[in-house]
Design a protein around this motif. Structure first.
Motif, PDB file in Angstrom:
ATOM      1  N   ALA A 252       0.835  -1.156   0.045  1.00 35.41           N
ATOM      2  CA  ALA A 252      -0.041   0.081   0.039  1.00 35.41           C
ATOM      3  C   ALA A 252       1.096   1.217  -0.021  1.00 35.41           C
ATOM      4  CB  ALA A 252      -0.934  -0.123   1.219  1.00 35.41           C
TER       5      ALA A 252
ATOM      6  N   TRP B 111       1.195   5.118  -2.144  1.00 33.46           N
ATOM      7  CA  TRP B 111       0.659   6.186  -1.538  1.00 33.46           C
ATOM      8  C   TRP B 111       1.050   7.494  -1.630  1.00 33.46           C
ATOM      9  CZ3 TRP B 111       0.510   4.695   4.458  1.00 33.46           C
ATOM     10  CH2 TRP B 111      -0.599   3.915   4.566  1.00 33.46           C
ATOM     11  N   VAL B 112       0.228   8.502  -1.984  1.00 32.34           N
ATOM     12  CA  VAL B 112       0.457   9.843  -2.056  1.00 32.34           C
ATOM     13  C   VAL B 112      -0.035  10.818  -0.867  1.00 32.34           C
ATOM     14  CG1 VAL B 112       0.694  11.743  -3.757  1.00 32.34           C
ATOM     15  CG2 VAL B 112       0.491   9.334  -4.643  1.00 32.34           C
TER      16      VAL B 112
ATOM     17  N   ALA C 294      -1.662  19.039   2.477  1.00 33.48           N
ATOM     18  CA  ALA C 294      -1.864  18.932   4.080  1.00 33.48           C
ATOM     19  C   ALA C 294      -0.770  19.702   4.781  1.00 33.48           C
ATOM     20  CB  ALA C 294      -1.727  17.594   4.548  1.00 33.48           C
TER      21      ALA C 294
ATOM     22  N   TYR D 139      -4.813   3.549  15.311  1.00 34.24           N
ATOM     23  CA  TYR D 139      -3.809   3.708  14.093  1.00 34.24           C
ATOM     24  C   TYR D 139      -4.690   4.275  12.800  1.00 34.24           C
ATOM     25  CZ  TYR D 139      -0.809   1.711  10.947  1.00 34.24           C
ATOM     26  OH  TYR D 139       0.075   1.559   9.913  1.00 34.24           O
TER      27      TYR D 139
ATOM     28  N   LEU E 258      -4.109   7.476  10.495  1.00 36.37           N
ATOM     29  CA  LEU E 258      -3.901   7.595   9.091  1.00 36.37           C
ATOM     30  C   LEU E 258      -4.806   8.752   8.506  1.00 36.37           C
ATOM     31  CD1 LEU E 258      -3.517   3.703   8.535  1.00 36.37           C
ATOM     32  CD2 LEU E 258      -1.709   5.750   7.904  1.00 36.37           C
TER      33      LEU E 258
ATOM     34  N   GLY F 247      -3.512  11.916   8.743  1.00 36.17           N
ATOM     35  CA  GLY F 247      -2.364  12.296   8.122  1.00 36.17           C
ATOM     36  C   GLY F 247      -2.765  12.321   6.607  1.00 36.17           C
TER      37      GLY F 247
ATOM     38  N   GLY G  84      -4.314   5.861   1.421  1.00 39.18           N
ATOM     39  CA  GLY G  84      -4.148   5.905   2.718  1.00 39.18           C
ATOM     40  C   GLY G  84      -5.302   6.203   3.589  1.00 39.18           C
TER      41      GLY G  84
ATOM     42  N   PHE H  19      -6.980   2.757   4.087  1.00 38.69           N
ATOM     43  CA  PHE H  19      -6.270   1.901   4.907  1.00 38.69           C
ATOM     44  C   PHE H  19      -6.716   2.412   6.389  1.00 38.69           C
ATOM     45  CE2 PHE H  19      -2.704  -0.639   5.715  1.00 38.69           C
ATOM     46  CZ  PHE H  19      -2.771  -1.457   4.236  1.00 38.69           C
TER      47      PHE H  19
END
Lengths: 204, 477
Positions: free
Chosen positions: A108, A112-113, A118, B171, B175, B178, B200, B203
């Motif tokens: 994964a 990911w990006v 952010a 967790y 994520l 983030g 992400g 997840f």
């Protein structure tokens, strides 16, 4: 340069001591390695500019939690060799699950990006020190969370008392009020002893 | 927003928090004899909080940490009812076994406070804080009967697995934070709307759902439920099965539907999977149980599966279905646990299903209420439980989830078997020795209320359905 060296120094010791926590044979050594790990993690926080977290880690985890662990390990007669006996038996299965989880994370992670916009929070915003910056918001913007945290601690306290406090019969306790209320008249017993017959205590 | 305005929105919760501390101090000063007084005071406190919830202000508070809306109002009223009646049961239970302690109602009030914060949480941070406040109090409550091996085992298991699930939840939250840059539900939704669903976020969402599924005891995160239900004192189990379930499921609804409306295709398949597994396990595993509290645990796993089907629909109709389901579930379960608490033989609690044999001949009234509640749980029309399932299935089918709904109907047909078996044992088996006659006035009242509710829901359904409808529209306008 200095920061990079310090980072790798702290990280290497942190990881090594974390491994030793579970690998050490003597449980007291495990706890001591745990304390070492906490100190190095605190060092990493300081490198990031988050000196408040570093300080808290040392004060709370080293000062209270680790010492508590040490007390538990030394005062309770727990057979750690017995506890560890199953480890080897479960190791392959546990390792397999760990490997699968890591593989999934890597798969994964490779695609990911992170969201480009952010915002990266700075540990020291607008020239304030980290501790000052936390203090500015903890009791204002975050008062709600702060108060609930207080309630959680209250529950922990009530729970610990409810589950462990017992009034056993036959236990001698100190009762301050009784001690203070004691007077000379209450403490001294006057007896008229006849010569040659001894006191009541001797006769009994 | 000024602090005064924030406090007005938070008034019911503040009342509970301050009231709990007052009760704690009063109990500590008055000593162990004060347990009945504190219990009644706690029930009064919950009633006051309920009145404040109903009449209170709506709106957000504390920079988006907390929101009071129609949805949270509906959930809070259910939670408060469940909590107050559980305290009533607990008072009778613990005074019968001479273990009354004033800390029990206080802990229950604080756990209720945590639940109210959970259903009003509008950021992941306040979600977690409310959840921990509730869980920590529940761990203690589960092992409250501390000299009883099973009770301490229940507390410990619940604690260890609860901590594990909190870890997964955190967790996932980290994520999501983030990858979206915020912990607030609204801002997470905006970030996903703007930038799409990144891997992400998926997840994080998976871990979040896993953590939440643990709290509602959905398969495959259900393992703790039978042991905890069996080991915990009966009124505490009643509390777990009613108020705690409402809080966890409403939290689940808000934490999925509000931040992730644009990721519905991603989370829907997980929820459907969990839901079907829960329905199936709830129906099949309950067949072999001998202990009535374990049976209720498997029954609750199954019921959570049906309710999650409403979440999988992802529409206001689905939310309405879940809320109706929860309302019916709370009242039915309170009655069942009040009846289980009445199962005492020569002063000792009995929990085996075999002990129910021939109950219809030894105490016909109890048997009647018991079997009516079981048939309602099974979903037999025209009892209340039928409507619970009906509205959830309706929402699922309208959202295009035909197959999950069909599987759900099949699971409830299998589930019918074990509920009917209980009724058969009560009515047709050779009678076991009779239970102790006297049932406390509180339990009696709960039995009557929930029996009447199960029987007459069909005539009084419209206000509850209207209220659930308003609440669902508040969550998903």
């Amino acid at each position: 340069m200095f920061e990079a060296v310090a980072f790798y120094f702290f990280s290497a010791i942190l990881i090594a001591s974390a491994v030793m926590v579970i690998a050490a044979r003597n449980p007291v050594h495990s706890v001591l390695f745990l304390i070492l790990a906490f100190f190095n993690a605190a060092g990493l926080f300081v490198l990031l500019g988050a000196e408040f977290l570093g300080m808290i880690l040392v004060v709370v985890y080293v000062g209270a939690v680790a010492v508590l662990f040490l007390f538990v390990v030394m005062m309770l007669d727990v057979d750690f060799a017995e506890l560890k006996r199953g480890t080897l038996q479960y190791l392959p299965f546990g390792a397999l699950i760990g490997v699968i989880l890591v593989a999934e994370l890597v798969m994964a992670g490779s695609v990911w990006v992170a969201r480009p916009s952010a915002p990266l929070a700075s540990a020291t915003p607008a020239g304030l020190s980290n501790t000052e910056a936390l203090g500015m918001i903890l009791y204002t913007d975050y008062i709600y969370y702060f108060q609930i945290a207080g309630m959680v601690l209250l529950v922990a306290m009530i729970g610990a008392i409810v589950l462990t406090l017992r009034s056993r019969p036959g236990v001698r306790r100190q009762v301050i009020s009784v001690q203070n209320a004691r007077t000379a008249a209450m403490a001294v017993d006057m007896h008229d002893l006849k010569p040659g017959q001894g006191s009541e205590g001797e006769r009994a | 927003m000024s602090l005064q305005a924030d406090i007005l929105v938070l008034l019911p919760e503040l009342t509970l928090a301050i009231g709990a501390m007052v009760l704690l101090l009063t109990g500590a000063i008055m000593g162990e004899k004060s347990a009945p007084v504190i219990s009644w005071a706690a029930i009064a406190l919950l009633a006051v909080a309920g009145a404040l919830v109903v009449t209170g202000q709506t709106g957000g508070a504390f920079n988006g940490a907390f929101v009071a809306d129609g949805f949270s109002r509906f959930a809070k009223v259910l939670i408060l009812i469940g909590a107050a009646l559980s305290i009533l049961l607990a008072e009778e239970f613990f005074s019968t076994i001479k273990l009354s302690r004033f800390e029990l109602p206080v802990l229950m009030v604080i756990a209720t406070l945590g639940m109210m914060l959970m259903v009003s949480a509008s950021s992941f941070l306040s979600l977690y804080m409310g959840l921990e406040l509730q869980s920590l109090a529940l761990y203690v409550l589960a092992s409250f009967n501390r000299d009883h091996l099973r009770s301490t085992e229940a507390g410990l298991k619940y604690f260890v697995l609860g901590a594990l699930s909190s870890g997964m939840l955190l967790y996932g939250i980290s994520l999501i934070y983030g990858f979206t840059g915020s912990v607030e539900f609204g801002q997470v939704a905006t970030a996903i709307f703007d930038n799409g669903v990144s891997l992400g976020i998926i997840f994080g969402m998976v871990f979040l759902v896993a953590g939440l599924a643990f709290k509602v005891s959905a398969v495959p995160f259900h393992m703790w439920t039978p042991d905890v239900y069996e080991g915990a004192p009966t009124p505490v189990t009643a509390y777990f099965a009613t108020a705690a379930k409402v809080a966890a499921l409403c939290l689940f609804l808000r934490a999925i539907l509000v931040p992730f409306p644009d990721a519905i295709n991603q989370w829907r398949q997980i929820i459907i999977f969990i839901s079907i597994l829960s329905m199936a396990l709830g129906a099949v595993a309950a067949l072999g149980q001998k202990n009535i509290k374990r049976l209720m645990a498997y029954s609750s796993i199954g019921h959570m599966g049906y309710a999650l089907l409403g979440l999988a629909a992802g529409t206001a109709l689905g939310v309405r279905g879940v809320l109706i389901y929860l309302a019916i579930y709370v009242f039915t379960n309170l009655g069942v646990f009040a009846a289980i608490q009445a199962m005492r033989r020569s002063g000792k609690a009995v929990e085996e299903i075999a002990d129910l044999a021939g109950l219809a001949r030894t105490s016909p009234k109890l048997a009647l209420v018991f079997s009516m509640l079981f048939l309602s749980l099974a979903g037999l029309p025209p009892l209340a439980g039928f409507f619970a399932k009906f509205y959830v299935f309706l929402a699922a089918i309208q959202a295009g989830l035909l197959w999950p709904a069909i599987l759900g109907v099949m699971a409830s047909a299998i589930g019918l078997v074990y509920y009917l078996r209980l009724v058969k044992i009560m009515y047709f088996d050779e009678p076991a020795p009779a239970f102790d006659g006297e049932i406390g006035i509180g339990s009696r009242a709960i039995l009557v209320i929930s029996g009447v509710f199960a029987l007459l829901f069909i005539f009084a359904a419209s206000p509850i359905i209207t209220a659930a409808d308003t609440a669902a529209k508040a969550l998903l306008p």
